[in-house]
Design a protein around this motif. Structure first.
Motif, PDB file in Angstrom:
ATOM      1  N   GLN A  18      69.657  20.939  45.568  1.00 48.31           N
ATOM      2  CA  GLN A  18      69.830  20.033  44.359  1.00 48.31           C
ATOM      3  C   GLN A  18      68.898  19.106  44.022  1.00 48.31           C
ATOM      4  OE1 GLN A  18      70.813  20.809  40.933  1.00 48.31           O
ATOM      5  NE2 GLN A  18      71.808  22.291  41.091  1.00 48.31           N
ATOM      6  N   SER A  19      68.902  18.003  45.020  1.00 50.61           N
ATOM      7  CA  SER A  19      68.183  16.598  45.737  1.00 50.61           C
ATOM      8  C   SER A  19      67.133  17.398  45.619  1.00 50.61           C
ATOM      9  CB  SER A  19      68.555  16.398  46.884  1.00 50.61           C
ATOM     10  OG  SER A  19      68.323  17.140  48.393  1.00 50.61           O
ATOM     11  N   ILE A  20      66.620  18.269  46.390  1.00 50.41           N
ATOM     12  CA  ILE A  20      64.572  18.620  45.397  1.00 50.41           C
ATOM     13  C   ILE A  20      64.488  18.754  44.368  1.00 50.41           C
ATOM     14  CG2 ILE A  20      63.329  20.380  46.089  1.00 50.41           C
ATOM     15  CD1 ILE A  20      64.052  19.844  49.245  1.00 50.41           C
ATOM     16  N   LEU A  21      65.378  19.457  43.928  1.00 49.50           N
ATOM     17  CA  LEU A  21      64.922  19.516  42.289  1.00 49.50           C
ATOM     18  C   LEU A  21      64.727  18.398  41.600  1.00 49.50           C
ATOM     19  CD1 LEU A  21      67.370  22.751  41.064  1.00 49.50           C
ATOM     20  CD2 LEU A  21      64.284  22.600  41.865  1.00 49.50           C
ATOM     21  N   TYR A  22      65.991  17.194  42.197  1.00 47.07           N
ATOM     22  CA  TYR A  22      66.472  16.233  41.349  1.00 47.07           C
ATOM     23  C   TYR A  22      64.754  14.971  41.957  1.00 47.07           C
ATOM     24  CZ  TYR A  22      69.289  11.600  40.601  1.00 47.07           C
ATOM     25  OH  TYR A  22      69.897  10.475  40.059  1.00 47.07           O
ATOM     26  N   MET A  23      64.599  15.205  43.006  1.00 48.57           N
ATOM     27  CA  MET A  23      63.374  13.571  43.400  1.00 48.57           C
ATOM     28  C   MET A  23      62.010  14.909  42.738  1.00 48.57           C
ATOM     29  SD  MET A  23      64.582  12.711  47.521  1.00 48.57           S
ATOM     30  CE  MET A  23      63.954  11.100  47.361  1.00 48.57           C
ATOM     31  N   GLY A  24      61.934  15.939  42.735  1.00 42.79           N
ATOM     32  CA  GLY A  24      61.082  16.011  41.962  1.00 42.79           C
ATOM     33  C   GLY A  24      60.644  16.336  40.564  1.00 42.79           C
ATOM     34  N   LEU A  25      61.825  15.210  40.197  1.00 40.68           N
ATOM     35  CA  LEU A  25      61.969  15.374  38.776  1.00 40.68           C
ATOM     36  C   LEU A  25      62.143  16.873  38.079  1.00 40.68           C
ATOM     37  CD1 LEU A  25      60.176  12.416  37.492  1.00 40.68           C
ATOM     38  CD2 LEU A  25      61.945  12.784  38.434  1.00 40.68           C
ATOM     39  N   LEU A  26      62.718  17.589  38.643  1.00 43.93           N
ATOM     40  CA  LEU A  26      61.959  19.219  38.211  1.00 43.93           C
ATOM     41  C   LEU A  26      63.768  20.003  37.410  1.00 43.93           C
ATOM     42  CD1 LEU A  26      60.648  21.212  41.031  1.00 43.93           C
ATOM     43  CD2 LEU A  26      60.054  20.408  38.493  1.00 43.93           C
ATOM     44  N   PRO A  27      64.102  20.819  36.636  1.00 39.31           N
ATOM     45  CA  PRO A  27      65.420  20.692  35.678  1.00 39.31           C
ATOM     46  C   PRO A  27      66.326  21.608  36.267  1.00 39.31           C
ATOM     47  CG  PRO A  27      63.186  22.506  34.925  1.00 39.31           C
ATOM     48  CD  PRO A  27      62.681  21.112  35.464  1.00 39.31           C
ATOM     49  N   ASN A  28      67.338  21.258  36.826  1.00 44.87           N
ATOM     50  CA  ASN A  28      67.939  21.369  37.181  1.00 44.87           C
ATOM     51  C   ASN A  28      69.050  22.703  37.122  1.00 44.87           C
ATOM     52  OD1 ASN A  28      69.745  20.243  36.249  1.00 44.87           O
ATOM     53  ND2 ASN A  28      70.521  19.145  37.656  1.00 44.87           N
ATOM     54  N   ASP A  29      68.983  22.781  36.132  1.00 47.35           N
ATOM     55  CA  ASP A  29      70.116  24.231  35.115  1.00 47.35           C
ATOM     56  C   ASP A  29      69.620  25.741  36.194  1.00 47.35           C
ATOM     57  OD1 ASP A  29      67.521  24.255  34.120  1.00 47.35           O
ATOM     58  OD2 ASP A  29      68.314  24.769  32.245  1.00 47.35           O
ATOM     59  N   THR A  30      68.402  25.921  36.778  1.00 40.48           N
ATOM     60  CA  THR A  30      67.622  27.066  37.967  1.00 40.48           C
ATOM     61  C   THR A  30      67.297  27.356  38.574  1.00 40.48           C
ATOM     62  OG1 THR A  30      66.794  29.942  37.411  1.00 40.48           O
ATOM     63  CG2 THR A  30      66.359  27.666  36.150  1.00 40.48           C
ATOM     64  N   LEU A  31      68.005  27.520  39.435  1.00 38.09           N
ATOM     65  CA  LEU A  31      66.795  27.778  40.949  1.00 38.09           C
ATOM     66  C   LEU A  31      64.845  28.146  40.957  1.00 38.09           C
ATOM     67  CD1 LEU A  31      69.308  27.858  43.319  1.00 38.09           C
ATOM     68  CD2 LEU A  31      68.777  26.081  42.779  1.00 38.09           C
ATOM     69  N   ASN A  32      65.510  29.498  39.582  1.00 41.71           N
ATOM     70  CA  ASN A  32      64.187  29.801  39.534  1.00 41.71           C
ATOM     71  C   ASN A  32      62.630  29.114  39.422  1.00 41.71           C
ATOM     72  OD1 ASN A  32      65.698  31.995  39.701  1.00 41.71           O
ATOM     73  ND2 ASN A  32      65.955  32.393  37.684  1.00 41.71           N
ATOM     74  N   ILE A  33      63.140  28.077  39.213  1.00 43.99           N
ATOM     75  CA  ILE A  33      62.164  26.974  39.453  1.00 43.99           C
ATOM     76  C   ILE A  33      61.164  27.043  40.432  1.00 43.99           C
ATOM     77  CG2 ILE A  33      62.970  25.524  39.334  1.00 43.99           C
ATOM     78  CD1 ILE A  33      60.346  24.395  36.716  1.00 43.99           C
ATOM     79  N   LEU A  34      62.014  27.145  41.979  1.00 42.87           N
ATOM     80  CA  LEU A  34      60.946  26.978  42.713  1.00 42.87           C
ATOM     81  C   LEU A  34      60.625  28.117  43.504  1.00 42.87           C
ATOM     82  CD1 LEU A  34      64.553  25.906  44.993  1.00 42.87           C
ATOM     83  CD2 LEU A  34      62.889  24.873  44.467  1.00 42.87           C
ATOM     84  N   LEU A  35      60.471  29.332  42.193  1.00 41.82           N
ATOM     85  CA  LEU A  35      59.343  29.983  42.664  1.00 41.82           C
ATOM     86  C   LEU A  35      58.148  30.617  41.710  1.00 41.82           C
ATOM     87  CD1 LEU A  35      62.641  33.476  42.714  1.00 41.82           C
ATOM     88  CD2 LEU A  35      61.412  31.722  44.748  1.00 41.82           C
ATOM     89  N   ASP A  36      58.218  29.148  41.397  1.00 42.55           N
ATOM     90  CA  ASP A  36      57.174  29.301  39.942  1.00 42.55           C
ATOM     91  C   ASP A  36      56.452  28.959  40.123  1.00 42.55           C
ATOM     92  OD1 ASP A  36      55.809  28.946  37.776  1.00 42.55           O
ATOM     93  OD2 ASP A  36      56.930  27.941  36.429  1.00 42.55           O
ATOM     94  N   ARG A  37      55.453  29.378  40.735  1.00 43.95           N
ATOM     95  CA  ARG A  37      54.214  28.471  41.113  1.00 43.95           C
ATOM     96  C   ARG A  37      53.056  27.803  41.105  1.00 43.95           C
ATOM     97  NH1 ARG A  37      53.056  31.786  46.060  1.00 43.95           N
ATOM     98  NH2 ARG A  37      50.735  30.715  46.083  1.00 43.95           N
TER      99      ARG A  37
END
Ligand SMILES: Cc1cc2nc3c(=O)[nH]c(=O)nc-3n(C[C@H](O)[C@H](O)[C@H](O)COP(=O)(O)OP(=O)(O)OC[C@H]3O[C@@H](n4cnc5c(N)ncnc54)[C@H](O)[C@@H]3O)c2cc1C
Ligand SMILES: *[C@@H]1O[C@H](CO)[C@@H](O)[C@H](O)[C@H]1NC(C)=O
Ligand SMILES: *[C@@H]1O[C@H](CO)[C@@H](O)[C@H](O)[C@H]1NC(C)=O
Ligand SMILES: *[C@@H]1O[C@H](CO)[C@@H](O)[C@H](O)[C@H]1NC(C)=O
Ligand SMILES: *[C@@H]1O[C@H](CO)[C@@H](O)[C@H](O)[C@H]1NC(C)=O
Length: 538
Positions: free
Chosen positions: A340-359
């Motif tokens: 969650q901290s990775i998403l938070y610091m990157g200002l990314l939505p935190n409701d799903t981890l799938n954003i991590l796979l989105d190239r």
């Protein structure tokens, strides 16, 4: 008459020259395709993308992260290849050599100067997108990661398959493993575990001869060079074997904003001599940006932020003891999981981890077009020196500019500066990143923005590292020096930029380069030069 003919002939020559070179290029292009297709008759249609088919621009555009290099005049590759096997890479090297074409290799496309997909010479682009497998060995706490994977895919897979392990890498999930590892790679855990490359234990490299080498067969010197000597100099790294580290159980983040009118300058001045001494559980930084306050007045905000491996209860007493001037309170702190901290610091939505796979998603922290530069600081800047920084941040060009300080120290002070090519270890207080951004539609004014970074950089010279003025290779900046356009840059010429990135390690990098790629096949604006034969010592 004479003078007329004199002025006409270069023009005629140019026309004939460019016509004939266009024809030669069209030939080289077709001959390359023919060469590759004859070696891979089954696969060529899925691997080769020529400009006349629609996949060409979708692949090319897929990871252009800086629209400064997406203009109609940006040189484009003659052919794009998306290899799915090592033999596709080997054949590309073989066929491009036969037809005199250069190669650029792209993993995640984040290169600050576009060097992974732009060249002034006729070139082929190898895009590693289809080489992105991740194999995790939980028991032995290691993984093999292919270069085309992005950091987000690695984080995601690690949580999915081994919810007790992670890897000390960067914040932005779309950064490619290939380029990131090649230049060092810092991230939230770097004060505890070092750079990403400090945690690489084996690699697979295809060299200029087309050989597939591992750590043993490439030898320790080449293995040393590829872990921080910068991408695109020694060959194509297909995969990296990495050492995994324990997944932090809980992370506490804080952000404290102070504007100039709230004594930001004093607190920033104090931070300089405190942050690098904080325990290794801290990743601490300040980001500066212009903002508008009441009545439309512009000022500068300093955002003090940190990621701490531990709870708020553990964090607060440390901060009250070491940095009371910041006035950190419990309300400024948020506890969350590591991911969650990775998403938070990157200002990314935190409701799903799938954003991590989105190239393909555009990082919200990133301006469409940008120019960045880096510095390292070894002595605190005098408080008065900050006034000049604020003045420049309030200029019109800087509306979408940021300056970031990232504290060093921790294990970085203990790892010898010769352990890998990345030399900026002991004695660094913090690193600076200057960035100015603008909309793609404003590319015609690029130079206006770029000039701003140059003025700021020149203002900062007395306050940052000197002789050489250090810079980070993964924040590539061609302003500090570039190779000669004819590909024949001498060691001395290249030292102008090379020493800034690599300090005393530049010499060994040139020796390794001469050994593994004597013909300088892998080259770009800031690739490591080869040495004349008499200078070889390895
Ligand atoms: C939004 C953003 C966030 C960033 N965050 C961080 C961070 O937190 N920490 C950090 O350390 N850096 C960070 N960077 C910098 C980043 O590490 C570098 O830009 C890195 O080179 C990107 O790797 P890439 O694969 O995405 O880039 P690419 O543009 O694909 O490649 C960069 C260079 O490496 C070469 N290369 C690529 N793949 C290979 C390969 N397989 N073999 C050999 N050479 C190869 C390319 O030819 C090029 O010269 C960030 C950059 C951006 C734009
Ligand atoms: C596209 O161009 C390549 C090389 O120039 C050629 O071999 C191929 O036949 C062309 N394909 C199409 C669909 O026109
Ligand atoms: C700023 O510093 C001055 C002098 O040290 C102090 O009096 C004042 O309260 C401070 N202001 C803020 C907002 O912290
Ligand atoms: C996600 O972010 C929102 C807003 O910042 C926050 O309220 C929520 O607790 C976060 N969710 C998780 C799981 O951390
Ligand atoms: C940028 O700076 C250069 C050198 O100082 C100058 O010649 C040029 O006019 C500037 N360009 C813009 C658009 O400001």
């Amino acid at each position: 008459m004479k003078s007329l003919r004199f002025s006409a002939s270069p023009f005629v020559f140019l026309v004939i020259f460019s016509l004939s070179s266009a024809i030669v290029l069209a030939h080289a292009n077709e001959k390359f395709v023919h060469c590759f297709s004859s070696l891979h008759p089954q696969d060529s249609s899925s691997v080769i993308h020529t400009p006349n088919i629609s996949s060409y621009s979708s692949v090319l555009d897929s990871t252009i992260r800086n629209f400064r290099f997406a203009t109609p005049t940006t040189p484009k590759p003659l052919v794009i290849l998306t290899p799915s096997t090592v033999s596709h890479i080997q054949s590309t090297i073989h066929c491009s050599k036969q037809h005199g074409l250069e190669i650029r290799t792209r993993s995640g496309g984040h290169d600050f100067e576009g060097s992974s997909f732009v060249s002034q010479f006729p070139f082929l682009l190898i895009d590693m997108v289809n080489l992105r497998s991740i194999d995790i060995d939980v028991e032995n706490k290691v993984a093999w990661v292919q270069s085309g994977a992005i950091l987000g895919e690695l984080y995601y897979k690690l949580v999915e398959e081994a919810n007790t392990l992670t890897f000390p890498a960067g914040l932005c999930p779309t950064v490619g493993i290939g380029g990131y590892m090649s230049g060092g790679g810092y991230g939230l855990l770097f004060r505890k575990y070092g750079l990403a490359t400090d945690n690489v234990i084996d690699a697979q490299l295809v060299d200029a001869k087309g050989r597939l080498l591992d750590r043993k067969s490439m030898g320790e010197d080449v293995f040393w060079a590829i872990r921080g000597g910068g991408g695109g100099s020694f060959g194509i790294v297909v995969a990296w074997k990495i050492q995994l580290v324990p997944l932090p159980k809980i992370v506490t983040l804080y952000t404290v904003n102070r504007i100039l009118e709230q004594n930001a300058t004093q607190v920033v001045h104090q931070w300089q001599s405190i942050a690098h001494k904080l325990p290794i559980e801290f990743y601490s930084g300040i980001t500066f940006a212009p903002i508008k306050i009441d009545g439309g007045k512009k000022t500068v905000v300093a955002s003090f932020h940190a990621s701490f491996l531990g709870t708020t209860d553990e964090l607060l007493p440390i901060m009250q003891e070491s940095f009371p001037e910041l006035g950190l309170t419990r309300e400024d702190c948020t506890e969350m999981s590591w991911l969650q901290s990775i998403l938070y610091m990157g200002l990314l939505p935190n409701d799903t981890l799938n954003i991590l796979l989105d190239r393909s998603h555009q990082n919200p922290l990133l301006s469409p077009s940008f120019k960045s530069k880096s510095d390292y600081v070894t002595e605190p800047m005098p408080e008065s020196a900050f006034e000049g920084v604020w003045e420049r941040l309030l200029e019109e060009e800087a509306d979408a500019a940021t300056i970031s300080f990232i504290a060093y120290g921790g294990i970085m002070d203990q790892i010898p500066s010769t352990a890998t090519p990345y030399p900026h270890r002991g004695g660094i207080l913090y690193k600076i990143v200057y960035s100015v951004g603008w909309a793609a539609e404003d590319n015609a004014r690029s130079q206006w923005y770029v000039n701003w970074t140059r003025r700021l950089y020149s203002y900062m010279a007395p306050f940052v590292s000197k002789s050489p003025r250090r810079a980070y290779i993964n924040y590539r900046d061609v302003d500090i020096g570039m190779n000669d356009e004819n590909g024949k840059t001498s060691y001395e010429e290249a030292s102008v930029w090379g020493i800034k990135y690599f300090m005393g390690n530049f010499d060994k990098l040139a020796q390794v380069k001469t050994m593994i790629d004597p013909e300088n096949f892998f080259r770009h604006e800031q690739s490591i030069p080869t040495l004349p034969p008499s200078n070889m010592e390895l």
